[in-house]
Design a protein around this motif. Structure first.
Motif, PDB file in Angstrom:
ATOM      1  N   GLY A 194      -2.785   0.600  -4.064  1.00  0.00           N
ATOM      2  CA  GLY A 194      -2.501  -0.674  -3.406  1.00  0.00           C
ATOM      3  C   GLY A 194      -2.478  -1.810  -4.398  1.00  0.00           C
ATOM      4  N   THR A 195      -1.789  -2.847  -4.012  1.00  0.00           N
ATOM      5  CA  THR A 195      -1.792  -4.039  -4.844  1.00  0.00           C
ATOM      6  C   THR A 195      -1.868  -5.259  -3.944  1.00  0.00           C
ATOM      7  OG1 THR A 195      -0.586  -5.269  -6.540  1.00  0.00           O
ATOM      8  CG2 THR A 195       0.743  -4.118  -4.925  1.00  0.00           C
ATOM      9  N   ARG A 196      -2.498  -6.272  -4.445  1.00  0.00           N
ATOM     10  CA  ARG A 196      -2.554  -7.550  -3.733  1.00  0.00           C
ATOM     11  C   ARG A 196      -2.399  -8.656  -4.759  1.00  0.00           C
ATOM     12  NH1 ARG A 196      -6.042 -11.353  -1.918  1.00  0.00           N
ATOM     13  NH2 ARG A 196      -8.068 -10.450  -2.347  1.00  0.00           N
ATOM     14  N   PHE A 197      -1.528  -9.596  -4.465  1.00  0.00           N
ATOM     15  CA  PHE A 197      -1.264 -10.639  -5.453  1.00  0.00           C
ATOM     16  C   PHE A 197      -1.120 -11.983  -4.757  1.00  0.00           C
ATOM     17  CE2 PHE A 197       2.504  -8.322  -4.184  1.00  0.00           C
ATOM     18  CZ  PHE A 197       3.341  -9.321  -3.724  1.00  0.00           C
ATOM     19  N   GLN A 198      -1.352 -13.040  -5.508  1.00  0.00           N
ATOM     20  CA  GLN A 198      -1.204 -14.388  -4.951  1.00  0.00           C
ATOM     21  C   GLN A 198      -0.970 -15.380  -6.069  1.00  0.00           C
ATOM     22  OE1 GLN A 198      -5.019 -13.879  -3.066  1.00  0.00           O
ATOM     23  NE2 GLN A 198      -5.842 -15.665  -4.146  1.00  0.00           N
ATOM     24  N   LEU A 227       0.853  -1.176   0.000  1.00  0.00           N
ATOM     25  CA  LEU A 227       0.000   0.000   0.000  1.00  0.00           C
ATOM     26  C   LEU A 227       0.895   1.234   0.000  1.00  0.00           C
ATOM     27  CD1 LEU A 227      -2.939   1.127   0.338  1.00  0.00           C
ATOM     28  CD2 LEU A 227      -2.433   1.242   2.763  1.00  0.00           C
ATOM     29  N   TRP A 228       0.632   2.095  -0.915  1.00  0.00           N
ATOM     30  CA  TRP A 228       1.395   3.340  -1.007  1.00  0.00           C
ATOM     31  C   TRP A 228       0.434   4.475  -0.787  1.00  0.00           C
ATOM     32  CZ3 TRP A 228       4.006   5.439  -6.088  1.00  0.00           C
ATOM     33  CH2 TRP A 228       4.830   6.539  -5.755  1.00  0.00           C
ATOM     34  N   GLN A 229       0.592   5.153   0.338  1.00  0.00           N
ATOM     35  CA  GLN A 229      -0.295   6.272   0.667  1.00  0.00           C
ATOM     36  C   GLN A 229       0.277   7.517  -0.022  1.00  0.00           C
ATOM     37  OE1 GLN A 229      -2.920   5.283   2.858  1.00  0.00           O
ATOM     38  NE2 GLN A 229      -3.921   7.156   2.131  1.00  0.00           N
ATOM     39  N   LEU A 230      -0.210   7.782  -1.229  1.00  0.00           N
ATOM     40  CA  LEU A 230       0.356   8.863  -2.034  1.00  0.00           C
ATOM     41  C   LEU A 230       0.123  10.226  -1.381  1.00  0.00           C
ATOM     42  CD1 LEU A 230      -0.972   7.401  -5.360  1.00  0.00           C
ATOM     43  CD2 LEU A 230       1.437   7.572  -4.778  1.00  0.00           C
ATOM     44  N   THR A 231      -1.076  10.463  -0.953  1.00  0.00           N
ATOM     45  CA  THR A 231      -1.412  11.666  -0.183  1.00  0.00           C
ATOM     46  C   THR A 231      -2.294  11.161   0.957  1.00  0.00           C
ATOM     47  OG1 THR A 231      -3.542  12.197  -1.167  1.00  0.00           O
ATOM     48  CG2 THR A 231      -1.580  12.924  -2.391  1.00  0.00           C
ATOM     49  N   LEU A 234      -6.663   1.874  -6.902  1.00  0.00           N
ATOM     50  CA  LEU A 234      -6.391   3.281  -6.626  1.00  0.00           C
ATOM     51  C   LEU A 234      -7.631   3.843  -5.961  1.00  0.00           C
ATOM     52  CD1 LEU A 234      -4.319   5.609  -7.117  1.00  0.00           C
ATOM     53  CD2 LEU A 234      -5.629   6.155  -9.173  1.00  0.00           C
ATOM     54  N   LYS A 235      -7.398   4.463  -4.811  1.00  0.00           N
ATOM     55  CA  LYS A 235      -8.572   4.853  -4.029  1.00  0.00           C
ATOM     56  C   LYS A 235      -8.410   6.265  -3.487  1.00  0.00           C
ATOM     57  CE  LYS A 235     -11.821   1.962  -2.326  1.00  0.00           C
ATOM     58  NZ  LYS A 235     -12.096   0.558  -2.116  1.00  0.00           N
ATOM     59  N   TYR A 236      -9.461   7.052  -3.638  1.00  0.00           N
ATOM     60  CA  TYR A 236      -9.458   8.405  -3.088  1.00  0.00           C
ATOM     61  C   TYR A 236     -10.563   8.473  -2.047  1.00  0.00           C
ATOM     62  CZ  TYR A 236      -9.312  13.461  -2.755  1.00  0.00           C
ATOM     63  OH  TYR A 236      -9.199  14.737  -2.276  1.00  0.00           O
ATOM     64  N   LYS A 272     -13.863  12.197   4.057  1.00  0.00           N
ATOM     65  CA  LYS A 272     -14.578  11.778   5.264  1.00  0.00           C
ATOM     66  C   LYS A 272     -15.886  11.035   4.941  1.00  0.00           C
ATOM     67  CE  LYS A 272     -16.189  13.679   9.660  1.00  0.00           C
ATOM     68  NZ  LYS A 272     -17.616  13.915   9.542  1.00  0.00           N
ATOM     69  N   ASP A 273     -16.666  11.614   4.058  1.00  0.00           N
ATOM     70  CA  ASP A 273     -17.996  11.062   3.808  1.00  0.00           C
ATOM     71  C   ASP A 273     -18.108  10.288   2.501  1.00  0.00           C
ATOM     72  OD1 ASP A 273     -18.898  12.174   6.139  1.00  0.00           O
ATOM     73  OD2 ASP A 273     -19.434  14.071   5.142  1.00  0.00           O
ATOM     74  N   TRP A 274     -17.105  10.392   1.690  1.00  0.00           N
ATOM     75  CA  TRP A 274     -17.222   9.727   0.398  1.00  0.00           C
ATOM     76  C   TRP A 274     -15.881   9.195  -0.070  1.00  0.00           C
ATOM     77  CZ3 TRP A 274     -14.612  11.863  -3.823  1.00  0.00           C
ATOM     78  CH2 TRP A 274     -14.104  13.172  -3.633  1.00  0.00           C
ATOM     79  N   GLY A 275     -15.929   8.375  -1.067  1.00  0.00           N
ATOM     80  CA  GLY A 275     -14.700   7.837  -1.621  1.00  0.00           C
ATOM     81  C   GLY A 275     -14.974   7.269  -2.998  1.00  0.00           C
ATOM     82  N   ILE A 276     -13.938   7.248  -3.820  1.00  0.00           N
ATOM     83  CA  ILE A 276     -14.062   6.595  -5.122  1.00  0.00           C
ATOM     84  C   ILE A 276     -12.824   5.726  -5.336  1.00  0.00           C
ATOM     85  CG2 ILE A 276     -15.550   8.257  -6.312  1.00  0.00           C
ATOM     86  CD1 ILE A 276     -12.978   9.502  -7.464  1.00  0.00           C
ATOM     87  N   GLY A 277     -12.975   4.726  -6.136  1.00  0.00           N
ATOM     88  CA  GLY A 277     -11.836   3.848  -6.373  1.00  0.00           C
ATOM     89  C   GLY A 277     -11.959   3.169  -7.720  1.00  0.00           C
ATOM     90  N   VAL A 278     -10.822   2.855  -8.294  1.00  0.00           N
ATOM     91  CA  VAL A 278     -10.816   2.014  -9.493  1.00  0.00           C
ATOM     92  C   VAL A 278      -9.914   0.828  -9.208  1.00  0.00           C
ATOM     93  CG1 VAL A 278     -11.365   3.736 -11.242  1.00  0.00           C
ATOM     94  CG2 VAL A 278      -8.988   3.404 -10.544  1.00  0.00           C
ATOM     95  N   GLN A 279     -10.200  -0.261  -9.856  1.00  0.00           N
ATOM     96  CA  GLN A 279      -9.479  -1.496  -9.571  1.00  0.00           C
ATOM     97  C   GLN A 279      -9.232  -2.230 -10.877  1.00  0.00           C
ATOM     98  OE1 GLN A 279     -11.560  -4.844  -7.795  1.00  0.00           O
ATOM     99  NE2 GLN A 279     -10.222  -4.574  -6.015  1.00  0.00           N
ATOM    100  N   LEU A 280      -8.012  -2.687 -11.023  1.00  0.00           N
ATOM    101  CA  LEU A 280      -7.678  -3.518 -12.183  1.00  0.00           C
ATOM    102  C   LEU A 280      -7.306  -4.893 -11.651  1.00  0.00           C
ATOM    103  CD1 LEU A 280      -7.168  -3.735 -15.243  1.00  0.00           C
ATOM    104  CD2 LEU A 280      -4.770  -3.224 -14.760  1.00  0.00           C
TER     105      LEU A 280
END
Lengths: 273, 670
Positions: free
Chosen positions: B551-555, B541-545, B579-581, B584-592
């Motif tokens: 983040g990445t997860r692999f197996q 997990l890389w906390q960019l800001t 990638l997740k932003y 407090k009350d909301w969030g958006i994310g994309v996932q590959l």
């Protein structure tokens, strides 16, 4: 403690009594669940004959049991000789024809406490033909003959196959299913009797043939593993075992050879449970 | 309010953990003390939870979706319903599933009802995997015991009600999901109930083709109550009812008309100053009715299955000092598995057999474990367990059936199964830690492996017959991991290897003819000399800001038998990049989600090489706080590019779902 002794004593007395009773004819007979087809006095002293069959007579191998006992003392006899003579009488176009069928003459069985024999009815009783069974008996005090007329039916799943030899069209064979009489899932004894027709009055047993069995569920098209092919035991009997992996309708396919000569293949016994 | 938050936080807790033994004593259920559980979060899994936070609060997701978020876990799909968990390429008895440590066994011979299908998502508090040490209540297994922990009633200082009301919709199969939970708690008494109703039509695969027979409908109800008899004695009773109906299995030749589960337990925990004793009585009754009435078949058949399990355990934990903890448990259960098959040909008597011949298993196990630590640096946990399993066929029909295929005189078997493990944690520095573990385990065969009778496997097209002479499958497992937490980056890598003598697998026997019409042949379960399974899993997990995280997860798992042939149903390399932003009350994310081609396949198991695929997903959530209550909306676009794909673990190569827009709304009263 005394009470216990008393009960034990009672038990012993009861069992002694039951031992004595075993000689009396009816209640403890191993045949008591079978069908009594004939009960008759004889002309020998006060002896009576009771004739039992496992079930109602059918086309196939029918066991016959004959109990002989003194109607006064209940004592059983084991030194008699019996001769069964089944006879089919047919009326065809105004002429009468007769033929007999394969038969195993009764011998005394200690286990059953009765004479055990068999007859292989090769056709059913019908409007055109009736079966009569002569039971001739003799011992050192006399002899005689009893007769009864079994009404022979064809079973839904035939228990007798008949065909002409594939390698000798003049020779007719009969194959009767002896076992399993109570088929069940698992390993079942498989026993057949093989007979041939020499003449209208002679249906001898055939020994020494090579029999192969292949059970199959016809609807599913599958068989079962580890079956044991029946081998000739003498007296026309062949014994092996057949495995049924599930309940339902099974066909036990037979292949019968005499050395290199094919006698028959493709006939089967249908067995369902 | 705080209490509820803390219980919700349990969700974020590690799904398997280094530090768990220390938290085994949770102290009396005093509401304030539950916070201490948060201390455990120092685990690689916390990374996942940071990324999955919103997903995990979306209780309209499936249990399978929950499971597959755990590192190392994958799922086998036979349809849209009842995903079967696979841990590091191992499933079934190799990775058994329990609910709150209760042993439960599926009632379906075709694995249509994995244990996880009897729980609903809004009743799951956490999922843990006990691989080696750390849990004396587990089962002897190769990979580990997957335990679903259900939500518990919450005590409160002042009596009050709390609950949730939720609804969700998925466009790919028009699935609707409605659910509620309701709870009440005061100082002495707490109660909770929840229910879910889900109904779905056939889903569409990528490209828009309908996958027939993938519909389902499910009702689930759970009720639990806790009573604090005095400050040190806690009584808890729990009941779960689950009914799935009209469940299609596109990967299989049959569907399910009804799968019904009743699961119940009564537990008492007694707390002492330095120790705790937990005793539990439990039972489950599962009935499963397969159905082919919607399918075109030569002949219809009935295939009901029953699985009844009754068990009890006593677990004792004691802290001898802050650095020394001992744990012991005695565990017993009785399980009875029966499955029948009746076929109805035209104008013939029905055909009948027992596919599970009424197998009764009596199983007793004794476990002892300890956890020792030296300062903050070293910690070691050791576990020893011995299990005695006695299997008996209780239906004479079953014994005779086995005789017909050559198992003469077999009415059961007796197995003694050892387990021993040691697990080390070393805090190398404050910011990095290493773990190492070694274990030896034996697991017993499943009912199918030991006593199954002509069970058809749609994947390889063979009928399978069990083998009562099977030796227990052994496993010698070693694994090690390293993780570090820097200022803005944290990462963890775990590497594992299993050497498995007596590996249980089906072997073709040409001399047997299959029972199933159209089947290729018959396989018997046998012990292979050995098999080997190795792999790794990790995440970063890389906390960019402060608000933006990458983040990445692999197996990855790789398994072969002693001939070098690949083991079946082993997942290929998978990676999830997120990638997740978050505000407090909301969030958006994309996932590959990227999955590589699986070339290591077992052809004899009906497998073929499965091409890799990439899926693009996006999620957004928004919460509105309304005083004591809140309203949360989730929206997800799954498989945005409508990619057609077949996952290697999808049974019988059924395609996965195509593009779907999923909505859910959750109203919570705290």
């Amino acid at each position: 403690m005394n009470k216990l002794k008393f009960i034990l004593t009672l038990v012993v007395i009861t069992s002694l009594n039951s031992c004595k009773k075993e000689e009396a004819p009816t209640p403890e007979s191993p045949l008591k669940d079978m069908a009594l087809v004939l009960s008759s006095k004889t002309n020998v002293d006060a002896y009576k004959l009771d004739i039992y069959m496992m079930e109602d007579p059918f086309v196939g191998f029918n066991k016959i049991y004959i109990e002989v006992y003194d109607s006064i003392s209940g004592e059983r006899a084991s030194d008699w000789n019996f001769t069964l003579k089944p006879m089919m009488t047919m009326m065809m176009n105004g002429t009468t024809m007769q033929h007999t069928s394969p038969v195993e003459q009764p011998k005394f069985s200690k286990e059953m406490n009765a004479y055990e024999g068999a007859v292989v009815f090769i056709m059913p009783t019908s409007d055109m033909g009736v079966w009569n069974m002569d039971i001739a008996f003799e011992n050192n005090r006399g002899s005689g003959t009893l007769q009864f007329s079994p009404k022979v039916v064809e079973k839904d799943n035939p228990a007798l196959l008949s065909f002409l030899s594939a390698s000798n069209p003049d020779k007719k064979y009969f194959v009767a299913l002896l076992n399993p009489t109570k088929p069940d899932v698992g390993i079942n004894d498989f026993e057949i009797g093989i007979y041939t027709k020499e003449s209208m009055m002679s249906f001898p047993t055939v020994d020494g043939l090579e029999v192969t069995i292949a059970p199959e569920m016809p609807t599913m098209g599958h068989g079962s593993p580890d079956n044991v092919n029946p081998v000739s035991m003498g007296n026309g009997h062949y014994k092996g075992s057949v495995n049924f992996t599930m309940s339902g309708l099974w066909h036990v396919n037979l292949t019968i050879k005499d050395g290199d000569n094919m006698i028959d293949e493709g006939h089967y016994f249908a067995i369902e449970f | 309010m705080k209490t509820v938050v803390s219980f919700c936080l349990l969700w974020l807790l590690p799904l398997y953990m280094w530090a768990q033994p220390k938290a085994a004593i949770t102290a009396p259920p005093d509401s304030t003390k539950t916070y201490q559980l948060n201390e455990i979060v120092v685990s690689n899994e916390s990374i996942d939870n940071t990324l999955n936070k919103e997903d995990n609060t979306n209780t309209t997701a499936s249990v399978g979706a929950y499971l597959s978020k755990i590192g190392g876990v994958d799922v086998v799909q036979r349809g849209a319903y009842a995903a079967e968990p696979v841990y590091r390429g191992m499933a079934g008895e190799r990775a058994p599933v329990t609910i709150n440590n209760m042993k439960i066994f599926s009632a379906c011979t075709d694995k249509m009802d994995p244990v996880s299908s009897y729980v609903s998502t809004n009743n799951i508090k956490s999922i843990s995997i006990s691989k080696d040490a750390q849990n004396t209540k587990m089962t002897n297994s190769t990979a580990g015991t997957i335990t679903l922990h259900t939500k518990t009633p919450v005590f409160r200082q002042v009596g009050s009600w709390h609950g949730q009301l939720g609804a969700g919709f998925k466009s790919v199969n028009n699935e609707i999901n409605t659910q509620y939970s309701l709870g009440y708690g005061n100082k002495k008494f707490a109660f909770r109930t929840n229910a879910t109703f889900r109904k779905a039509n056939n889903y569409k695969s990528g490209g828009g083709s309908t996958v027939n027979f993938s519909q389902y409908q499910k009702n689930n109800l759970a009720i639990s109550g806790s009573y604090l008899m005095d400050d040190n004695t806690l009584l808890t009773a729990e009941y779960i009812f689950d009914l799935a109906q009209n469940v299609g299995y596109p990967a299989l030749p049959m569907d399910v008309s009804a799968a019904k589960g009743n699961i119940y337990s009564l537990a008492m925990v007694q707390y002492y100053e330095h120790s705790e004793v937990e005793a539990k009585l439990y039972g489950s009754n599962i009935f499963h009715q397969m159905d082919d009435s919607q399918r075109e078949v030569i002949m219809h058949m009935d295939m009901p299955g029953w699985s009844n399990t009754y068990g009890a355990y006593v677990n004792w934990t004691r802290d001898f000092s802050p650095n020394v903890q001992w744990n012991a448990s005695l565990d017993y259960y009785l399980s009875q598995s029966r499955a029948e098959m009746t076929m109805y040909p035209n104008n013939e008597i029905p055909m009948y057999m027992l596919t599970w011949p009424d197998v009764q298993k009596n199983d007793v196990a004794l476990s002892i474990a300890n956890t020792l630590s030296w300062g903050d640096k070293w910690e070691v946990s050791n576990t020893a367990r011995i299990e005695l399993g006695v299997n008996q066929i209780t239906d004479p029909f079953g014994i005779k059936q086995l005789e017909a295929i050559g198992y003469v005189g077999i009415s059961g078997n007796v197995l003694v199964l050892p387990f021993i493990s040691s697990h080390w944690n070393v805090n190398v520095t404050e910011k990095s830690k290493i773990n190492f573990s070694i274990k030896y385990s034996q697991r017993q065969a499943s009912v199918t492996e030991g006593f199954g009778y002509y069970l058809f496997n749609a994947q390889d097209n063979y009928d399978y017959i069990g083998n009562p002479y099977l030796k227990p499958e052994e496993a010698l497992a070693v694994e090690t991991g390293y993780g570090s937490r820097l200022k803005t980056i944290e990462w963890h890598l775990q590497v594992f290897s299993y050497y498995m003598p007596q590996y249980i697998l089906g072997e073709y026997r040409p001399e047997y003819s299959p029972m199933t019409i159209g089947a290729t042949g018959v396989k018997f379960y046998v012990n292979l000399p050995w098999a080997m399974l190795s792999g790794f899993e990790g995440n970063a997990l890389w906390q960019l800001t402060p608000n933006l995280a990458l983040g990445t997860r692999f197996q990855y798992s790789y398994g072969v038998d002693n001939d070098g042939v690949a083991l079946p149903l082993i997942p290929p390399l998978k990676n999830k990049l997120t990638l997740k932003y978050t505000k407090k009350d909301w969030g958006i994310g994309v996932q590959l989600q990227s999955v590589t081609t699986q070339n290591n396949v077992r052809y004899s198991f009906g497998e073929t090489k499965t091409p890799g695929y990439n899926l693009l997903n996006a999620q957004a959530h928004y919460s509105i706080s309304l005083g004591k209550s809140s309203l949360t909306f989730n929206v997800e676009a799954a498989n945005i590019l409508d990619t057609f794909y077949i996952d290697h673990l999808n049974f019988n190569s059924i395609p996965g779902p195509g593009r779907s827009v999923n909505f859910s709304a959750l109203f919570s009263l705290n």
